[in-house]
Scaffold this motif. Sequence first.
Motif, PDB file in Angstrom:
ATOM      1  N   GLN A 113       0.802  -1.222   0.000  1.00  0.00           N
ATOM      2  CA  GLN A 113       0.000   0.000   0.000  1.00  0.00           C
ATOM      3  C   GLN A 113       0.836   1.275   0.000  1.00  0.00           C
ATOM      4  OE1 GLN A 113      -2.775  -0.272   3.262  1.00  0.00           O
ATOM      5  NE2 GLN A 113      -3.590  -2.239   2.576  1.00  0.00           N
ATOM      6  N   ASP A 115       3.056   4.112  -1.451  1.00  0.00           N
ATOM      7  CA  ASP A 115       3.193   4.739  -2.769  1.00  0.00           C
ATOM      8  C   ASP A 115       4.648   4.632  -3.234  1.00  0.00           C
ATOM      9  OD1 ASP A 115       3.115   6.251  -5.046  1.00  0.00           O
ATOM     10  OD2 ASP A 115       2.198   8.014  -4.123  1.00  0.00           O
ATOM     11  N   ASN A 116       4.855   3.977  -4.358  1.00  0.00           N
ATOM     12  CA  ASN A 116       6.214   3.804  -4.887  1.00  0.00           C
ATOM     13  C   ASN A 116       6.871   5.129  -5.249  1.00  0.00           C
ATOM     14  OD1 ASN A 116       6.418   0.981  -4.705  1.00  0.00           O
ATOM     15  ND2 ASN A 116       5.310   0.703  -6.631  1.00  0.00           N
ATOM     16  N   ASN A 117       6.064   6.146  -5.522  1.00  0.00           N
ATOM     17  CA  ASN A 117       6.634   7.460  -5.858  1.00  0.00           C
ATOM     18  C   ASN A 117       7.435   8.026  -4.688  1.00  0.00           C
ATOM     19  OD1 ASN A 117       5.532   7.543  -8.460  1.00  0.00           O
ATOM     20  ND2 ASN A 117       3.578   8.319  -7.686  1.00  0.00           N
TER      21      ASN A 117
END
Length: 227
Positions: A113, A115-117
């Motif tokens: 869950q 955020d890869n950003n």
Amino acid sequence: MLFDLSPMWISLKTTITATCIIFFIGIAAAYFMEGYHGKLKGVMDTVLILPLVLPPTVVGFFLLLIFGTNGPIGKLLLELNTSIIFSWPSTIISAAVVAFPLMYKTTRSSFEQIDNNIINAAKTLGLSEWTVFWKIIIPLAWPGVIVGTVLAFTRALGEFGATLMIAGNIPGKTQTIPVAIYFAAESGEMSTALIWVILIVAISMLVMVLMNCWSEYQRKLIYGFRG
């Protein structure tokens, strides 16, 4: 005649030790599987979760095959003149194996869950993988990690089938609360069994209440109190 409290102490020592072990192993396994994209990912994930869906006696049987005198680890231990079958360490192993999937699955869901950003931005700024993991990933996934830890703790506390298979029922040594309940009921000592039932329910409820209080505290800390 004094009431023997040894099952409670054995259960607490076993559960706390098993939870501490799977806390670190569960986080490591979840982080590895989250970043792993090989062909064996589905198989590996299935193996890690399998103890959750198998009957505890089946898990105990597999543990006997591994740690028994004819098993790979059992033979190695025999060469060292030792054995863990029907000993206190075997209660830890059974509790850890059965409770591990809850820690692993919950923690991995928390990692998914994130955020890869945010992670990519941190790496772009020059942070190492180790720093990103401890300073960004773990704090963001911490609520899920705590939930997984509590669920693993309560599952380890209630473990019965696998424990009985590889640890047996040795009073003062391997007799945990669930095992004590079973044998007390089998021998007709219903009052003793009831005492142990009430005790294990109370411990489980206390742990769950503390988790809910902590979750509520975290919610207020992040979103502010809403009357």
